[in-house]
Design a protein around this motif. Sequence first.
Motif, short mmCIF file in Angstrom:
data_model
loop_
_atom_site.label_atom_id
_atom_site.label_comp_id
_atom_site.label_asym_id
_atom_site.label_seq_id
_atom_site.Cartn_x
_atom_site.Cartn_y
_atom_site.Cartn_z
N TRP A 24 0.87 -1.18 0.00
CA TRP A 24 0.00 0.00 0.00
C TRP A 24 0.91 1.23 0.00
N HIS A 25 0.41 2.33 -0.60
CA HIS A 25 1.19 3.56 -0.66
C HIS A 25 0.31 4.75 -0.25
N ASN A 44 -3.73 10.80 0.28
CA ASN A 44 -4.26 9.77 -0.60
C ASN A 44 -3.68 8.42 -0.20
N LEU A 45 -4.50 7.38 -0.29
CA LEU A 45 -4.07 6.01 -0.03
C LEU A 45 -4.33 5.19 -1.29
N ARG A 46 -3.30 4.43 -1.70
CA ARG A 46 -3.41 3.68 -2.95
C ARG A 46 -2.99 2.23 -2.77
N ARG A 47 -3.73 1.34 -3.41
CA ARG A 47 -3.38 -0.08 -3.50
C ARG A 47 -3.59 -0.51 -4.94
N ASP A 48 -2.52 -0.96 -5.60
CA ASP A 48 -2.57 -1.27 -7.03
C ASP A 48 -3.04 -0.02 -7.79
N ASP A 49 -4.12 -0.13 -8.52
CA ASP A 49 -4.62 1.02 -9.29
C ASP A 49 -5.78 1.73 -8.60
#
Length: 247
Positions: free
Chosen positions: A90-91, A103-108
């Motif tokens: 996760w980013h 913002n929190l991102r997982r894959d797309d």
Amino acid sequence: VIEADEYDTAFFDKRSKFVHYSPNTLVINNLEFDHADIFDTLADIQKQFSHLLRIVPGNGQVIIPDQVDAIEQVITQGCWSDVVRVGKDWHYHANSADASLFNLRRDDNEVAVKLPLVGTHNMQNAVMAMIAAFHVGVLPQQAAEALATFKAPKRRLELLLEHRGIRVFDDFAHHPTAIKTTVEALKKSETGRLVVFLEPRSNTMKSGVHKDALANALADADSINIFAPASIEWDIASAVPNACVFS
């Protein structure tokens, strides 16, 4: 949902409190030396965390920040659960100076979050909470909507008073890392001068274990004031030369 640390259970049970729980989803935010009245070294604390990992079931999940040596050393001692690393699996990234927008991102898949708290430490806590919630079926968008109305517990940058442009906050931070992130958060979110009053109350702080890190932790403050309790075991004025020390 339980928040726990490595402090001992009772005078008759010196195991860490958290080994009495049975977590299916485990979040380890950080791992630093603390509680000098209980532990002699960081390795002693890591041993307790290793015991904790062993009670997470094989179908459970352990969520950790990526590339934190003290935590990775514990993982290598034995972990049979799925390990999720924040910064790898996760980013997240802050969208405001005070980290209240991120913002929190997982894959797309990416979601924007507005948090009613400030500071990178609160953003990181929120990220961990969202990932833990995802493991039990809560979608990130649902978690983001819930966090938008989150109310912090007492003594976590709690606004006590506002009068004629002066805002007084109370915070429980008692470890140099926590103190530093709290001071940085206020410096970025508030205008004007930042006056800090610190009372060393924990046994670890009173013993002087963290005294060499305190000056850096308070560096962003415009004025530093430290209360010296009678039980203090070190010279505050020497450790933090620009502080006003009073008793």
